[in-house]
Write a protein that holds these residues in place. Sequence first.
Motif, PDB file in Angstrom:
ATOM      1  N   LEU A  12      28.948  30.013  42.108  1.00  0.00           N
ATOM      2  CA  LEU A  12      27.793  30.763  41.642  1.00  0.00           C
ATOM      3  C   LEU A  12      27.036  31.442  42.780  1.00  0.00           C
ATOM      4  O   LEU A  12      26.289  32.385  42.550  1.00  0.00           O
ATOM      5  N   PHE A  13      27.227  30.982  44.012  1.00  0.00           N
ATOM      6  CA  PHE A  13      26.472  31.529  45.137  1.00  0.00           C
ATOM      7  C   PHE A  13      26.903  32.966  45.419  1.00  0.00           C
ATOM      8  O   PHE A  13      28.083  33.302  45.399  1.00  0.00           O
ATOM      9  N   GLU A  14      25.909  33.793  45.750  1.00  0.00           N
ATOM     10  CA  GLU A  14      26.200  35.214  45.955  1.00  0.00           C
ATOM     11  C   GLU A  14      25.805  35.665  47.362  1.00  0.00           C
ATOM     12  O   GLU A  14      26.658  35.941  48.189  1.00  0.00           O
ATOM     13  N   LYS A  15      24.508  35.754  47.663  1.00  0.00           N
ATOM     14  CA  LYS A  15      24.040  36.211  48.974  1.00  0.00           C
ATOM     15  C   LYS A  15      23.005  35.248  49.519  1.00  0.00           C
ATOM     16  O   LYS A  15      22.235  34.663  48.748  1.00  0.00           O
ATOM     17  N   SER A  16      23.001  35.089  50.844  1.00  0.00           N
ATOM     18  CA  SER A  16      22.121  34.107  51.480  1.00  0.00           C
ATOM     19  C   SER A  16      21.006  34.787  52.268  1.00  0.00           C
ATOM     20  O   SER A  16      21.216  35.832  52.902  1.00  0.00           O
ATOM     21  N   TYR A  17      19.818  34.151  52.239  1.00  0.00           N
ATOM     22  CA  TYR A  17      18.645  34.649  52.956  1.00  0.00           C
ATOM     23  C   TYR A  17      17.946  33.480  53.648  1.00  0.00           C
ATOM     24  O   TYR A  17      17.925  32.361  53.136  1.00  0.00           O
ATOM     25  N   TYR A  18      17.368  33.760  54.812  1.00  0.00           N
ATOM     26  CA  TYR A  18      16.526  32.788  55.490  1.00  0.00           C
ATOM     27  C   TYR A  18      15.077  32.985  55.054  1.00  0.00           C
ATOM     28  O   TYR A  18      14.618  34.129  54.881  1.00  0.00           O
TER      29      TYR A  18
ATOM     30  N   ALA B 264      18.309  31.820  41.736  1.00  0.00           N
ATOM     31  CA  ALA B 264      18.648  31.444  43.108  1.00  0.00           C
ATOM     32  C   ALA B 264      18.348  29.963  43.316  1.00  0.00           C
ATOM     33  O   ALA B 264      17.750  29.306  42.451  1.00  0.00           O
ATOM     34  N   VAL B 265      18.771  29.450  44.461  1.00  0.00           N
ATOM     35  CA  VAL B 265      18.471  28.072  44.839  1.00  0.00           C
ATOM     36  C   VAL B 265      17.915  28.072  46.254  1.00  0.00           C
ATOM     37  O   VAL B 265      18.210  28.953  47.060  1.00  0.00           O
TER      38      VAL B 265
ATOM     39  N   VAL C   2      15.960  25.029  58.467  1.00  0.00           N
ATOM     40  CA  VAL C   2      15.450  26.256  57.855  1.00  0.00           C
ATOM     41  C   VAL C   2      15.772  26.234  56.368  1.00  0.00           C
ATOM     42  O   VAL C   2      16.861  25.809  55.965  1.00  0.00           O
ATOM     43  N   ILE C   3      14.827  26.675  55.553  1.00  0.00           N
ATOM     44  CA  ILE C   3      15.082  26.779  54.120  1.00  0.00           C
ATOM     45  C   ILE C   3      15.854  28.069  53.853  1.00  0.00           C
ATOM     46  O   ILE C   3      15.457  29.155  54.293  1.00  0.00           O
ATOM     47  N   VAL C   4      16.975  27.928  53.170  1.00  0.00           N
ATOM     48  CA  VAL C   4      17.824  29.066  52.837  1.00  0.00           C
ATOM     49  C   VAL C   4      17.743  29.317  51.338  1.00  0.00           C
ATOM     50  O   VAL C   4      17.809  28.382  50.537  1.00  0.00           O
ATOM     51  N   MET C   5      17.574  30.579  50.976  1.00  0.00           N
ATOM     52  CA  MET C   5      17.628  30.953  49.566  1.00  0.00           C
ATOM     53  C   MET C   5      18.960  31.660  49.311  1.00  0.00           C
ATOM     54  O   MET C   5      19.317  32.599  50.028  1.00  0.00           O
ATOM     55  N   GLN C   6      19.681  31.180  48.310  1.00  0.00           N
ATOM     56  CA  GLN C   6      20.951  31.794  47.940  1.00  0.00           C
ATOM     57  C   GLN C   6      20.878  32.289  46.511  1.00  0.00           C
ATOM     58  O   GLN C   6      20.689  31.501  45.575  1.00  0.00           O
ATOM     59  N   THR C   7      20.986  33.602  46.367  1.00  0.00           N
ATOM     60  CA  THR C   7      20.999  34.162  45.028  1.00  0.00           C
ATOM     61  C   THR C   7      22.284  33.751  44.325  1.00  0.00           C
ATOM     62  O   THR C   7      23.312  33.503  44.962  1.00  0.00           O
ATOM     63  N   MET C   8      22.211  33.693  43.000  1.00  0.00           N
ATOM     64  CA  MET C   8      23.338  33.193  42.223  1.00  0.00           C
ATOM     65  C   MET C   8      23.771  34.202  41.172  1.00  0.00           C
ATOM     66  O   MET C   8      22.975  35.026  40.705  1.00  0.00           O
ATOM     67  N   MET C   9      25.028  34.141  40.823  1.00  0.00           N
ATOM     68  CA  MET C   9      25.533  34.918  39.698  1.00  0.00           C
ATOM     69  C   MET C   9      25.105  34.222  38.415  1.00  0.00           C
ATOM     70  O   MET C   9      24.863  33.012  38.402  1.00  0.00           O
ATOM     71  N   TRP C  10      24.991  34.982  37.356  1.00  0.00           N
ATOM     72  CA  TRP C  10      24.669  34.375  36.074  1.00  0.00           C
ATOM     73  C   TRP C  10      25.894  33.637  35.550  1.00  0.00           C
ATOM     74  O   TRP C  10      27.036  34.032  35.828  1.00  0.00           O
ATOM     75  N   PRO C  11      25.711  32.545  34.822  1.00  0.00           N
ATOM     76  CA  PRO C  11      26.856  31.718  34.388  1.00  0.00           C
ATOM     77  C   PRO C  11      27.949  32.499  33.667  1.00  0.00           C
ATOM     78  O   PRO C  11      29.145  32.205  33.842  1.00  0.00           O
TER      79      PRO C  11
END
Length: 316
Positions: A105-111, A149-150, A157-166
């Motif tokens: 489900l993970f798509e793109k990562s951000y700090y 996202a999660v 560091v807290i990472v935010m990872q956007t997710m694809m829809w199920p």
Amino acid sequence: MRAIWKGAVSFGLVSVPVKLYSATENKDISFRQVHAKDGGRIKYQRVCSLDGEEVAYADIAKGYETEDGEMVILDDSDMADLPATSSREISVEKFVPSEQIDPMLFEKSYYLEPEKVGAKPYALLRKALEESDRMALVTVSLRNRMSLAVLRVREDVIVMQTMMWPDEIRNPDFGAVDVEDAKPAEVKMANMLVETLAGDFDPDEFEDDYREAVEALVKAKIEGGEIKAAPTPAKTGGEVVDLLAALQRSVDAAKTARGESSAEEPVQTSSPSKGTPRKTAKKTATGASAAPRATKKASVKKAPAKTAKKTAKKAS
């Protein structure tokens, strides 16, 4: 790094002002399409597939193609009615066990970087995520569209990872894999192989040999003088370039209609300066590089035959 978004993480009554940074970058080798003769970049036109005419950017609309091939045109007013949001909030919906999130489900990562006033609640959230072994399931508005996202912790560091829809994850419809055919001796041998190749993951052990080979090849060509410095096309208005190209095509079409060979090179209107290569002088005289001429010829092939005949008739 440059922040691409500013907002706040909110969970309960706690708000953490943060900045968002792209955590990854694509370093894949990319090539440009160029004219093999002189290295000029190939340009493309926006051409209608039905009438072969070039379309101005202002006349381009969004189209949704249905499964049966029908095209539904959506204008700006239609798009304005769609649900969109420009919220600057990363809203924590719930804290879920890490093993429940499928990595597919993970798509793109951000700090996430805290603002100065949010340093303490940022550290609090980071500690809570670490000790609970959970991820924060959040909703966030990026590019005016709500995304799932999660939040998780990586190296303090807290990472935010956007997710694809199920429903964007496809099911493997090639049938179930039968594991009953494996014999006990084969399974034992496979386990022995796994143990033999067992080890820890060290990303520094792996490298992109293709990218390095391409970079070495390019470096060798540069050092050997095998480069082509394509001249920068003269900055002229789009209508002037189009008119000049249209006139050139009209002349070629008229000569072809009379049985004469079409001109391969436009008439030179100015003398090249001393020491200037002949190729460069020709391009300066026309005011356009070889790349636009190649593009125009490609567009003529797409246009209906009637258009070419009308052009030739007018030129005559």
